[in-house]
Structures are given as structure tokens and as C-alpha cells.
Design a protein around this motif. Sequence first.
Motif, mmCIF file in Angstrom:
data_model
loop_
_atom_site.group_PDB
_atom_site.id
_atom_site.type_symbol
_atom_site.label_atom_id
_atom_site.label_comp_id
_atom_site.label_asym_id
_atom_site.label_seq_id
_atom_site.Cartn_x
_atom_site.Cartn_y
_atom_site.Cartn_z
ATOM 1 N N ASP A 118 -3.924 -40.504 -1.902
ATOM 2 C CA ASP A 118 -3.942 -41.944 -2.139
ATOM 3 C C ASP A 118 -4.067 -42.261 -3.624
ATOM 4 O O ASP A 118 -4.561 -41.452 -4.421
ATOM 5 C CB ASP A 118 -5.106 -42.581 -1.375
ATOM 6 N N THR A 119 -3.635 -43.460 -3.975
ATOM 7 C CA THR A 119 -3.636 -43.903 -5.365
ATOM 8 C C THR A 119 -5.037 -43.947 -5.957
ATOM 9 O O THR A 119 -5.239 -43.602 -7.129
ATOM 10 C CB THR A 119 -2.982 -45.289 -5.470
ATOM 11 N N VAL A 120 -6.023 -44.362 -5.168
ATOM 12 C CA VAL A 120 -7.394 -44.449 -5.679
ATOM 13 C C VAL A 120 -7.897 -43.083 -6.133
ATOM 14 O O VAL A 120 -8.441 -42.929 -7.239
ATOM 15 C CB VAL A 120 -8.339 -45.045 -4.617
ATOM 16 N N THR A 121 -7.708 -42.060 -5.290
ATOM 17 C CA THR A 121 -8.148 -40.711 -5.654
ATOM 18 C C THR A 121 -7.417 -40.204 -6.887
ATOM 19 O O THR A 121 -8.038 -39.651 -7.813
ATOM 20 C CB THR A 121 -7.927 -39.739 -4.481
ATOM 21 N N VAL A 122 -6.106 -40.386 -6.930
ATOM 22 C CA VAL A 122 -5.317 -39.918 -8.073
ATOM 23 C C VAL A 122 -5.822 -40.552 -9.364
ATOM 24 O O VAL A 122 -6.014 -39.867 -10.383
ATOM 25 C CB VAL A 122 -3.825 -40.236 -7.865
ATOM 26 N N ASN A 123 -6.076 -41.849 -9.353
ATOM 27 C CA ASN A 123 -6.535 -42.515 -10.574
ATOM 28 C C ASN A 123 -7.961 -42.141 -10.943
ATOM 29 O O ASN A 123 -8.307 -42.094 -12.132
ATOM 30 C CB ASN A 123 -6.393 -44.029 -10.418
ATOM 31 N N ARG A 124 -8.800 -41.858 -9.944
ATOM 32 C CA ARG A 124 -10.144 -41.368 -10.262
ATOM 33 C C ARG A 124 -10.061 -40.045 -11.011
ATOM 34 O O ARG A 124 -10.806 -39.800 -11.978
ATOM 35 C CB ARG A 124 -10.956 -41.181 -8.977
ATOM 36 N N VAL A 125 -9.163 -39.182 -10.569
ATOM 37 C CA VAL A 125 -9.001 -37.889 -11.236
ATOM 38 C C VAL A 125 -8.469 -38.096 -12.647
ATOM 39 O O VAL A 125 -9.018 -37.560 -13.623
ATOM 40 C CB VAL A 125 -8.063 -36.969 -10.419
ATOM 41 N N LEU A 126 -7.406 -38.880 -12.791
ATOM 42 C CA LEU A 126 -6.820 -39.105 -14.116
ATOM 43 C C LEU A 126 -7.829 -39.689 -15.099
ATOM 44 O O LEU A 126 -7.905 -39.270 -16.255
ATOM 45 C CB LEU A 126 -5.616 -40.041 -13.996
ATOM 46 N N ASP A 127 -8.614 -40.647 -14.630
ATOM 47 C CA ASP A 127 -9.572 -41.319 -15.515
ATOM 48 C C ASP A 127 -10.673 -40.384 -16.002
ATOM 49 O O ASP A 127 -11.275 -40.621 -17.059
ATOM 50 C CB ASP A 127 -10.204 -42.507 -14.797
ATOM 51 N N ALA A 128 -10.964 -39.337 -15.238
ATOM 52 C CA ALA A 128 -12.081 -38.449 -15.580
ATOM 53 C C ALA A 128 -11.662 -37.252 -16.426
ATOM 54 O O ALA A 128 -12.519 -36.507 -16.913
ATOM 55 C CB ALA A 128 -12.765 -37.956 -14.302
ATOM 56 N N ILE A 129 -10.364 -37.051 -16.621
ATOM 57 C CA ILE A 129 -9.903 -35.888 -17.385
ATOM 58 C C ILE A 129 -10.290 -36.029 -18.852
ATOM 59 O O ILE A 129 -10.093 -37.069 -19.475
ATOM 60 C CB ILE A 129 -8.372 -35.722 -17.266
ATOM 61 N N GLU A 130 -10.838 -34.961 -19.387
ATOM 62 C CA GLU A 130 -11.156 -34.891 -20.816
ATOM 63 C C GLU A 130 -11.040 -33.441 -21.250
ATOM 64 O O GLU A 130 -11.034 -32.526 -20.408
ATOM 65 C CB GLU A 130 -12.564 -35.417 -21.093
ATOM 66 N N PRO A 131 -10.919 -33.184 -22.553
ATOM 67 C CA PRO A 131 -10.766 -31.802 -23.016
ATOM 68 C C PRO A 131 -11.904 -30.899 -22.538
ATOM 69 O O PRO A 131 -13.072 -31.290 -22.530
ATOM 70 C CB PRO A 131 -10.778 -31.942 -24.543
ATOM 71 N N GLY A 132 -11.527 -29.691 -22.117
ATOM 72 C CA GLY A 132 -12.515 -28.684 -21.769
ATOM 73 C C GLY A 132 -13.101 -28.782 -20.381
ATOM 74 O O GLY A 132 -14.044 -28.054 -20.065
ATOM 75 N N CYS A 133 -12.566 -29.648 -19.522
ATOM 76 C CA CYS A 133 -13.167 -29.781 -18.192
ATOM 77 C C CYS A 133 -12.116 -29.776 -17.094
ATOM 78 O O CYS A 133 -10.925 -29.995 -17.336
ATOM 79 C CB CYS A 133 -14.026 -31.039 -18.095
ATOM 80 N N SER A 134 -12.586 -29.516 -15.890
ATOM 81 C CA SER A 134 -11.774 -29.629 -14.681
ATOM 82 C C SER A 134 -12.267 -30.838 -13.908
ATOM 83 O O SER A 134 -13.471 -31.073 -13.814
ATOM 84 C CB SER A 134 -11.932 -28.376 -13.803
ATOM 85 N N VAL A 135 -11.341 -31.596 -13.335
ATOM 86 C CA VAL A 135 -11.710 -32.718 -12.484
ATOM 87 C C VAL A 135 -11.278 -32.379 -11.060
ATOM 88 O O VAL A 135 -10.104 -32.099 -10.799
ATOM 89 C CB VAL A 135 -11.064 -34.033 -12.940
ATOM 90 N N VAL A 136 -12.245 -32.382 -10.149
ATOM 91 C CA VAL A 136 -12.016 -31.909 -8.790
ATOM 92 C C VAL A 136 -12.400 -32.996 -7.792
ATOM 93 O O VAL A 136 -13.564 -33.394 -7.728
ATOM 94 C CB VAL A 136 -12.838 -30.631 -8.515
ATOM 95 N N PRO A 137 -11.440 -33.491 -6.992
ATOM 96 C CA PRO A 137 -11.789 -34.444 -5.944
ATOM 97 C C PRO A 137 -12.420 -33.716 -4.761
ATOM 98 O O PRO A 137 -12.011 -32.596 -4.418
ATOM 99 C CB PRO A 137 -10.443 -35.067 -5.564
ATOM 100 N N VAL A 138 -13.410 -34.344 -4.152
ATOM 101 C CA VAL A 138 -14.155 -33.699 -3.074
ATOM 102 C C VAL A 138 -14.448 -34.696 -1.957
ATOM 103 O O VAL A 138 -14.396 -35.915 -2.152
ATOM 104 C CB VAL A 138 -15.491 -33.110 -3.589
ATOM 105 N N ASN A 139 -14.774 -34.142 -0.797
ATOM 106 C CA ASN A 139 -15.249 -34.926 0.339
ATOM 107 C C ASN A 139 -16.606 -34.396 0.775
ATOM 108 O O ASN A 139 -16.911 -33.195 0.609
ATOM 109 C CB ASN A 139 -14.276 -34.851 1.513
#
Length: 235
Positions: A118-139
Motif C-alpha cells: 500500500d501507498t502508506v507503507t511505501v511512503n513511510r519507508v521512503l520518508d525514513a531512509i537516511e544514510p547508513g541505515c536500513s528501513v524495514v516495514p514490520v507487522n
Amino acid sequence: MKAIKAPVYIIVVAAGTGSRFGADLPKQFCLLDNEPVLSHTIKRLSKAVPGAQIITVVSVAMKDYWINEATKHDTPTGIIVEGGATRWESVRNALNAISETDSDARVLVHDGARPLVDTVTVNRVLDAIEPGCSVVPVNQVTDSLRQVIDASGNSIPVSRSDFRAVVTPQGFMLDDLRKAYELPYSPEFTDDASVMAAAGYNKTVLVNSFPSNIKITNPGDIALASWYLRHEESK
């Protein structure tokens, strides 16, 4: 849906054979409400991030088949890359197909068999990306859990509140993920965040996804995904 601030690449991994699914076709090509699972996946990602470059990884044997199916179902083909013997090799092949050198470029990696992203999850991931980190969606985990503690099968209960179920898309800075994939393959690489951790990128940001973001694994999952689709349409 939002405007892209910097280049975004979305790698859709769809090169698996789907042997556990037990169908004539790999699960990502099976029909979900008269359309291939992979078509649903790519259309949703394209809608969530307009202008993103989609890179679909398929097996050599299914490449021509997918091109025909994508055309038939008006699915953006983007860049099509041939997969490897493992998921790790498939993602590496996709990264090698990206010529982008912009240091601000971001990349999402998503399972082709997750058609309800879904669009909400995708944008949450994109917004949290920064150098040196992994962004992982979870349930959240809803089942009770037990930890097996020895070869005899003895186990102890553990608190499910301490655990999360990992889904996709996972997000990274493109340069970081490229450097991580310079490592040799290890069977411990269960997802892209684990590759990043092995390369020394130890910061992982968790963002919430939704229970509907299921992975098609067994035949019954198609019926469940169809139910979710009808539920969405009835809202």
C-alpha cells in the motif's frame, strides 16, 4: 502518493520458482482476480511513487512470458533484469543494472509476491531512509511464540510483544546498498537489511505496515488476497 525529491528505484524481486505453491506457474505469475500477482504488485508500487524507476527481476525462463503478460495487463515493464540462483544474486543483478550515481538516490526492494503493498507503507519507508541505515516495514506478531532451545525440541515461551514480522519493501540509500552487496554471499542473508548489517550498517529503523501486506506462499493466500481486494473496493 507524493512527488519524488531525489531519484527512487524500486527493485521487484520475482525470479523465484514458487515450488511450495504447487502450481504450474511460479506464484508471482498466478492469477489474482484475473490479473497476475506481479501485475498487482508493480501497479501499486508505481501508483505509490509516480516517476520511480521500476526494475523487475525475473528468471531467464519466464522473461518472455512476463513481457507478454505485462503488455496484456497494461503493467509498466520498466527495466527487466534476469535473476540469479538466489535472492541475493537477483538483487545484486538489479543493482548492477542501475547506472545512477546521484548520492541522494534511494532504493526500495520488494517481493514480487506481495501484491497488496500500500501507498502508506511505501511512503513511510521512503520518508525514513537516511544514510547508513536500513528501513524495514514490520507487522505485530499475533500468534503465541515458543523458542526451541535444544536439539530435542524442548522450548520455552517468549513474549510476542518483543518480536515483529518483517515485510517489504525495505528501503536504503542506493550507495549504501550497493556497497553492502559487494560482500560475498552468505546463507545468513535472509533479506536486504541482513546484508546491510553484515556490511556494518547496523542502524535499522522499523516502520509499521498493515496485515494485508501478505506474501503469496500457499494456494490459500490467493483467496485471502482476493478477499482483501474486495474489502478495499467496498470501502
